[in-house]
Design a protein around this motif. Structure first.
Motif, PDB file in Angstrom:
ATOM      1  N   GLY A   9      61.299 129.320 181.002  1.00 43.50           N
ATOM      2  CA  GLY A   9      61.759 130.647 180.579  1.00 43.50           C
ATOM      3  C   GLY A   9      63.245 130.673 180.259  1.00 43.50           C
ATOM      4  O   GLY A   9      63.663 131.244 179.245  1.00 43.50           O
ATOM      5  N   TYR A  10      64.046 130.057 181.111  1.00 43.38           N
ATOM      6  CA  TYR A  10      65.496 130.059 180.878  1.00 43.38           C
ATOM      7  C   TYR A  10      65.854 129.216 179.650  1.00 43.38           C
ATOM      8  O   TYR A  10      66.697 129.621 178.840  1.00 43.38           O
ATOM      9  N   GLY A  11      65.219 128.049 179.496  1.00 49.63           N
ATOM     10  CA  GLY A  11      65.550 127.176 178.371  1.00 49.63           C
ATOM     11  C   GLY A  11      65.159 127.739 177.024  1.00 49.63           C
ATOM     12  O   GLY A  11      65.775 127.399 176.006  1.00 49.63           O
ATOM     13  N   ILE A  12      64.155 128.611 176.986  1.00 50.47           N
ATOM     14  CA  ILE A  12      63.712 129.178 175.708  1.00 50.47           C
ATOM     15  C   ILE A  12      64.434 130.487 175.394  1.00 50.47           C
ATOM     16  O   ILE A  12      64.973 130.667 174.289  1.00 50.47           O
ATOM     17  N   PHE A  13      64.471 131.395 176.352  1.00 47.85           N
ATOM     18  CA  PHE A  13      64.973 132.735 176.059  1.00 47.85           C
ATOM     19  C   PHE A  13      66.504 132.799 176.000  1.00 47.85           C
ATOM     20  O   PHE A  13      67.051 133.633 175.274  1.00 47.85           O
ATOM     21  N   THR A  14      67.201 131.962 176.737  1.00 47.84           N
ATOM     22  CA  THR A  14      68.667 132.031 176.712  1.00 47.84           C
ATOM     23  C   THR A  14      69.241 131.692 175.343  1.00 47.84           C
ATOM     24  O   THR A  14      70.095 132.430 174.833  1.00 47.84           O
ATOM     25  N   PRO A  15      68.842 130.605 174.655  1.00 45.69           N
ATOM     26  CA  PRO A  15      69.358 130.369 173.300  1.00 45.69           C
ATOM     27  C   PRO A  15      68.966 131.456 172.305  1.00 45.69           C
ATOM     28  O   PRO A  15      69.756 131.807 171.420  1.00 45.69           O
ATOM     29  N   VAL A  16      67.739 131.982 172.457  1.00 47.98           N
ATOM     30  CA  VAL A  16      67.298 133.037 171.536  1.00 47.98           C
ATOM     31  C   VAL A  16      68.164 134.286 171.691  1.00 47.98           C
ATOM     32  O   VAL A  16      68.675 134.845 170.705  1.00 47.98           O
ATOM     33  N   VAL A  17      68.357 134.740 172.915  1.00 48.69           N
ATOM     34  CA  VAL A  17      69.158 135.942 173.156  1.00 48.69           C
ATOM     35  C   VAL A  17      70.610 135.720 172.756  1.00 48.69           C
ATOM     36  O   VAL A  17      71.250 136.607 172.177  1.00 48.69           O
ATOM     37  N   ALA A  18      71.167 134.529 173.043  1.00 47.82           N
ATOM     38  CA  ALA A  18      72.559 134.251 172.688  1.00 47.82           C
ATOM     39  C   ALA A  18      72.762 134.270 171.170  1.00 47.82           C
ATOM     40  O   ALA A  18      73.802 134.736 170.684  1.00 47.82           O
ATOM     41  N   THR A  19      71.781 133.788 170.411  1.00 46.43           N
ATOM     42  CA  THR A  19      71.892 133.810 168.949  1.00 46.43           C
ATOM     43  C   THR A  19      71.879 135.232 168.421  1.00 46.43           C
ATOM     44  O   THR A  19      72.662 135.595 167.533  1.00 46.43           O
ATOM     45  N   PHE A  20      71.014 136.073 168.949  1.00 46.90           N
ATOM     46  CA  PHE A  20      70.980 137.462 168.505  1.00 46.90           C
ATOM     47  C   PHE A  20      72.216 138.227 168.964  1.00 46.90           C
ATOM     48  O   PHE A  20      72.666 139.147 168.275  1.00 46.90           O
ATOM     49  N   GLU A  21      72.774 137.881 170.119  1.00 49.43           N
ATOM     50  CA  GLU A  21      74.008 138.528 170.557  1.00 49.43           C
ATOM     51  C   GLU A  21      75.163 138.188 169.637  1.00 49.43           C
ATOM     52  O   GLU A  21      76.047 139.014 169.401  1.00 49.43           O
ATOM     53  N   ALA A  22      75.178 136.965 169.102  1.00 49.81           N
ATOM     54  CA  ALA A  22      76.250 136.584 168.178  1.00 49.81           C
ATOM     55  C   ALA A  22      76.217 137.408 166.904  1.00 49.81           C
ATOM     56  O   ALA A  22      77.261 137.672 166.291  1.00 49.81           O
ATOM     57  N   SER A  23      75.027 137.868 166.496  1.00 52.83           N
ATOM     58  CA  SER A  23      74.935 138.687 165.284  1.00 52.83           C
ATOM     59  C   SER A  23      75.491 140.082 165.493  1.00 52.83           C
ATOM     60  O   SER A  23      75.878 140.748 164.536  1.00 52.83           O
ATOM     61  N   GLY A  24      75.557 140.541 166.714  1.00 50.44           N
ATOM     62  CA  GLY A  24      76.050 141.886 166.971  1.00 50.44           C
ATOM     63  C   GLY A  24      77.498 141.951 167.362  1.00 50.44           C
ATOM     64  O   GLY A  24      78.079 143.028 167.408  1.00 50.44           O
ATOM     65  N   GLN A  25      78.131 140.826 167.683  1.00 52.26           N
ATOM     66  CA  GLN A  25      79.513 140.830 168.116  1.00 52.26           C
ATOM     67  C   GLN A  25      80.452 140.779 166.926  1.00 52.26           C
ATOM     68  O   GLN A  25      80.129 140.224 165.876  1.00 52.26           O
ATOM     69  N   GLU A  26      81.642 141.345 167.131  1.00 51.16           N
ATOM     70  CA  GLU A  26      82.668 141.332 166.095  1.00 51.16           C
ATOM     71  C   GLU A  26      83.475 140.045 166.242  1.00 51.16           C
ATOM     72  O   GLU A  26      84.527 140.004 166.866  1.00 51.16           O
ATOM     73  N   LEU A  27      82.937 138.957 165.713  1.00 53.78           N
ATOM     74  CA  LEU A  27      83.556 137.653 165.827  1.00 53.78           C
ATOM     75  C   LEU A  27      84.103 137.218 164.472  1.00 53.78           C
ATOM     76  O   LEU A  27      83.557 137.559 163.421  1.00 53.78           O
ATOM     77  N   GLY A  28      85.160 136.400 164.533  1.00 53.96           N
ATOM     78  CA  GLY A  28      85.764 135.937 163.287  1.00 53.96           C
ATOM     79  C   GLY A  28      84.897 134.920 162.571  1.00 53.96           C
ATOM     80  O   GLY A  28      84.620 135.038 161.377  1.00 53.96           O
ATOM     81  N   ASP A  29      84.468 133.882 163.275  1.00 52.87           N
ATOM     82  CA  ASP A  29      83.632 132.836 162.693  1.00 52.87           C
ATOM     83  C   ASP A  29      82.206 133.015 163.185  1.00 52.87           C
ATOM     84  O   ASP A  29      81.743 132.321 164.100  1.00 52.87           O
TER      85      ASP A  29
END
Length: 595
Positions: free
Chosen positions: A109-129
């Motif tokens: 569960g941790y190995g699958i859902f953590t990368p998925v959630v982190a990728t979607f969180e990157a789409s919502g953050q105001e990041l430069g790169d």
């Protein structure tokens, strides 16, 4: 502030918005699954191998020590102790199998859902790169998180387990009575278990199955409406990618809820035996067997926003429905509830989307990590202050590192910090607990974690008690010293040390400090606390070394000045001894520089 997108109006606008979003969503989903396929197996291997080594390595010690502590304890009566010793070998023998299987599932569960959630969180953050974060977020952090899981599990099996066993083996007070089972009630309790377990498992699982399609389609309907119409909680740009992810994962959530209901129904059935024993009545056990199904039905209705209550019968299974603790907790929190309701009173006439946004800004939900950050940051700052005041010395830190005696640093220092927050909150007349000047923990914005609710609730009650006592500055200063320097186990511990001679007042405060020590002692058994506490001890140790080095340099300078002033008056023997002292101080400085 997050950028708000304009809510589309009309069917064509909503359809266009949905079609434009779908390719973007599927690209992020494929990227996240690709990252999960790479980092997931590594995390599974780390968690499985690490936890399995801890489980197998400590299993003999757990088996022997558990049986020994239960046989030794005075907290259990002869019947309870004998029954546990007879039944314990079975769960202790099954523990490695269950724990290793659970570690495997946690790793997946941790190995699958953590990368998925982190990728979607990157789409919502105001990041430069953003492109870099899309590919990197959730990769190395997932591997580090797997190591953290193993470390926390090690602390749980080693430190927390032995802490519980030590508490079980402690001597009880003279006024305490050992917990025992009444032999006359054993047949009734067993008969209730034989009836309640199959009946409650069947009925509760049936209710869960009946409600699961409604939960599935109602959740899908709400999520799709929020996704297309961009209303409600998904009005913000940050939340939009999670809408699509939630739609895909929602059947898994429903299935997990159904499985959880099935597993919990066994424990709810077994609790019927406890009702028989507590109420000393076989009839109350049968009443609980029926009432628990109604309680579960009402809980699911509240969760799914269905009709209030339940149509199922609910007989009374308690002779005294209200307990003293429930009444006390309700009374102490009435003011907080009224003030929070008054703050939200002006929101009733707003639209649903506006009310959702306003409530989000009005009540900012705190996360458990924020509370931990405050506690250990406060312990670090106050630990340095207490070191300078002499309430904590180098010996306490060295004993904690070398011998594991960490009562002053692990219990008294956090209790001192919490006491400071309680006193400040009582003086400020706040509804909750002030952890910073602009942050307050209440029953509404506190972490939605049951572990934190167990701790925050009693602290809020203690704050109300302190407020009613109206302590002056002298009493507050004395309490801060007493909580660090005394055990506060007996009333005589405060003789001549507390300024007030009111015995009732002293007894109330002393009981409060004992309860605060007990709360912190329970917190130390949480693996997160143990991990962060080790970092705190390292910081305080470095601080003590720096303080010791500066004091040595000061003493060395003073010694050299005295030596130059008095060189003509000293004999050769005295000069030789002074030179020896100087060499010893220089050796100390060199050791400090190496450290």
């Amino acid at each position: 502030m997050l950028n708000r997108m304009r809510v589309p109006s009309g069917f064509s606008s909503k359809l266009c918005n949905c079609l434009c979003f779908l390719p973007f969503f599927f690209l992020i989903l494929l990227l996240s699954l690709f990252k999960a396929a790479i980092t997931g197996p590594i995390a599974v291997i780390i968690v499985l191998i690490g936890n399995s080594a801890v489980i197998i390595g400590l299993w003999p010690a757990h088996f022997i020590w558990t049986c020994y502590c239960i046989a030794k304890t005075k907290r259990l009566g002869l019947v309870s102790k004998s029954l546990l010793l007879v039944c314990l070998p079975v769960p202790l023998a099954l523990w490695p199998i269950i724990a290793i299987a659970g570690s495997f599932l946690v790793g997946i569960g941790y190995g699958i859902f953590t990368p998925v959630v982190a990728t979607f969180e990157a789409s919502g953050q105001e990041l430069g790169d953003k492109l870099i974060h899309y590919f990197l977020d959730g990769t190395w952090s997932t591997i580090e998180g797997g190591c953290t899981i193993v470390r926390d599990f090690t602390d749980l099996c080693f430190h927390s387990y032995f802490s519980y066993m030590d508490e079980l083996s402690e001597k009880i007070h003279e006024d305490e009575h050992p917990l025992d089972i009444k032999l006359l009630l054993v047949p009734s309790s067993l008969f209730v278990i034989l009836l309640a377990v199959p009946i409650d498992v069947l009925l509760i699982t049936t209710v869960a199955l009946y409600k699961s399609p409604y939960m599935l389609f109602k959740g899908w309907k709400r999520l799709i409406e929020d996704l297309i119409g961009r209303e409600g909680p998904f009005l913000e740009t940050v939340c939009v990618p999670f809408a699509g992810l939630a739609i895909i994962l929602w059947p898994i959530v429903v299935m997990a809820a159904l499985i959880t209901s099935f597993i919990c129904s066994f424990f709810l059935g077994f609790y019927g035996a406890a009702i028989v024993h507590q109420e000393n009545s076989f009839r109350m056990g049968l009443a609980y067997m029926i009432a628990v199904v109604s309680l579960f039905d009402e809980y699911t209705n509240d969760l799914l926003y269905l009709r209030e209550g339940s149509c199922l019968p609910r007989p009374s299974y308690r002779r005294n429905k209200g307990t003293h603790n429930e009444i006390l907790g309700k009374t102490s929190l009435d003011g907080s509830v009224r003030n929070q309701e008054s703050r939200r009173g002006g929101l009733n006439n707003m639209l649903a989307s506006e009310r959702s946004r306003t409530l989000k800004w009005a009540i900012q939900q705190l996360k458990p990590m924020q509370v931990w950050d405050w506690l250990f940051r406060s312990c670090e700052m106050n630990g340095r202050v207490l070191m300078h005041e002499g309430l904590i010395d180098v010996k306490d830190i060295e004993e904690c590192i070398l011998k594991g005696k960490c009562k002053k640093l692990g219990i008294k220092l956090p209790a001192w910090c919490i006491l400071q927050s309680l006193l400040k909150s009582a003086r400020s007349n706040t509804d909750g607990l002030l952890i910073t000047d602009d942050m307050e923990v209440t029953t509404f914005n506190g972490p939605r974690d049951k572990v934190f609710e167990w701790f925050i609730g009693p602290l809020l009650i203690m704050k109300e008690q302190i407020k009613r006592l109206h302590l002056d500055e002298t009493e507050e200063a004395c309490l801060k010293v007493l909580i660090m320097t005394y055990d506060n186990e007996k009333p005589e511990d405060w003789d001549g040390k507390f300024p007030s001679e009111d015995k009732v007042r002293r007894a109330q405060l002393q009981a409060m400090l004992r309860r605060l020590h007990g709360i912190v002692a329970s917190m130390t058994r949480i693996p997160t606390f143990r991990r962060r506490f080790k970092n705190l001890v390292s910081v305080l140790h470095l601080e003590s070394l720096e303080t010791g080095a500066s004091s040595n340099q000061h003493d060395d300078g003073s010694l050299k000045s005295r030596k130059s002033d008095d060189s003509k008056m000293r004999s050769d023997g005295i000069n030789a001894s002074t030179g020896g002292i100087g060499r010893e101080i220089r050796r100390d400085d060199e050791r400090d520089d190496i450290v």
